[in-house]
Write an enzyme that holds these catalytic residues in place. Structure first.
Site, PDB file in Angstrom:
ATOM      1  N   THR A   1      19.736   3.747 -19.634  1.00 37.08           N
ATOM      2  CA  THR A   1      21.159   4.346 -20.004  1.00 37.08           C
ATOM      3  C   THR A   1      21.584   4.548 -21.477  1.00 37.08           C
ATOM      4  OG1 THR A   1      21.778   4.540 -17.610  1.00 37.08           O
ATOM      5  CG2 THR A   1      23.477   5.263 -19.238  1.00 37.08           C
TER       6      THR A   1
ATOM      7  N   GLU B   1      23.070  11.167 -28.768  1.00 35.85           N
ATOM      8  CA  GLU B   1      23.769  11.130 -30.190  1.00 35.85           C
ATOM      9  C   GLU B   1      22.783  11.548 -31.260  1.00 35.85           C
ATOM     10  OE1 GLU B   1      27.459   8.120 -30.404  1.00 35.85           O
ATOM     11  OE2 GLU B   1      25.488   7.297 -30.035  1.00 35.85           O
TER      12      GLU B   1
ATOM     13  N   HIS C   1      23.975  10.073 -16.156  1.00 38.94           N
ATOM     14  CA  HIS C   1      22.358   9.576 -16.065  1.00 38.94           C
ATOM     15  C   HIS C   1      21.925  10.106 -14.505  1.00 38.94           C
ATOM     16  CE1 HIS C   1      19.134   6.697 -17.679  1.00 38.94           C
ATOM     17  NE2 HIS C   1      18.414   7.885 -17.090  1.00 38.94           N
TER      18      HIS C   1
END
Length: 112
Positions: A22, A30, A56
């Site tokens: 994750t 990002e 996720h």
């Protein structure tokens, strides 16, 4: 105007499981958002992450290619909001919302 960027990341284990982690998913999303707007920023500027809300949704193996996409959905002054998602060869792995701020690189670093 939407902006997109594709990035890939193939190895980043999750604890003692042989799956895509994750934290790697978040970093990939990002990075996609940062690179989506990088070409249009003023000289000396960059963006910094301020918030990410993500899910996720399913595991991916370590050798599976995961690709992230970031779509710029809103601009409020220096605040940029993105719709982010990531997929592997089997489909959607994760999705969410990410906020970044445009900052002057030197001024930001001087606060360290």
């Amino acid at each position: 105007m939407p902006s997109y960027f594709l990035g890939t990341f193939t190895e980043y284990p999750s604890g003692d499981m042989e799956v895509f982690a994750t934290p790697a998913l978040v970093a990939l999303m990002e990075n996609a958002a940062m690179n989506a707007v990088k070409p249009v920023l003023p000289e000396g500027s960059t963006t910094v992450g301020a918030m990410i809300q993500t899910s996720h949704l399913k595991p991916s193996g370590l050798n599976e290619e995961v690709t992230a996409t970031a779509e710029l959905t809103e601009i409020e002054g220096r605040k940029l909001t993105f719709k982010v998602s990531a997929s592997d060869s089997k489909g959607l792995v994760g999705e969410g919302t990410h906020i970044r701020y445009i900052v002057d690189r030197e001024r930001f670093l001087s606060k360290l």
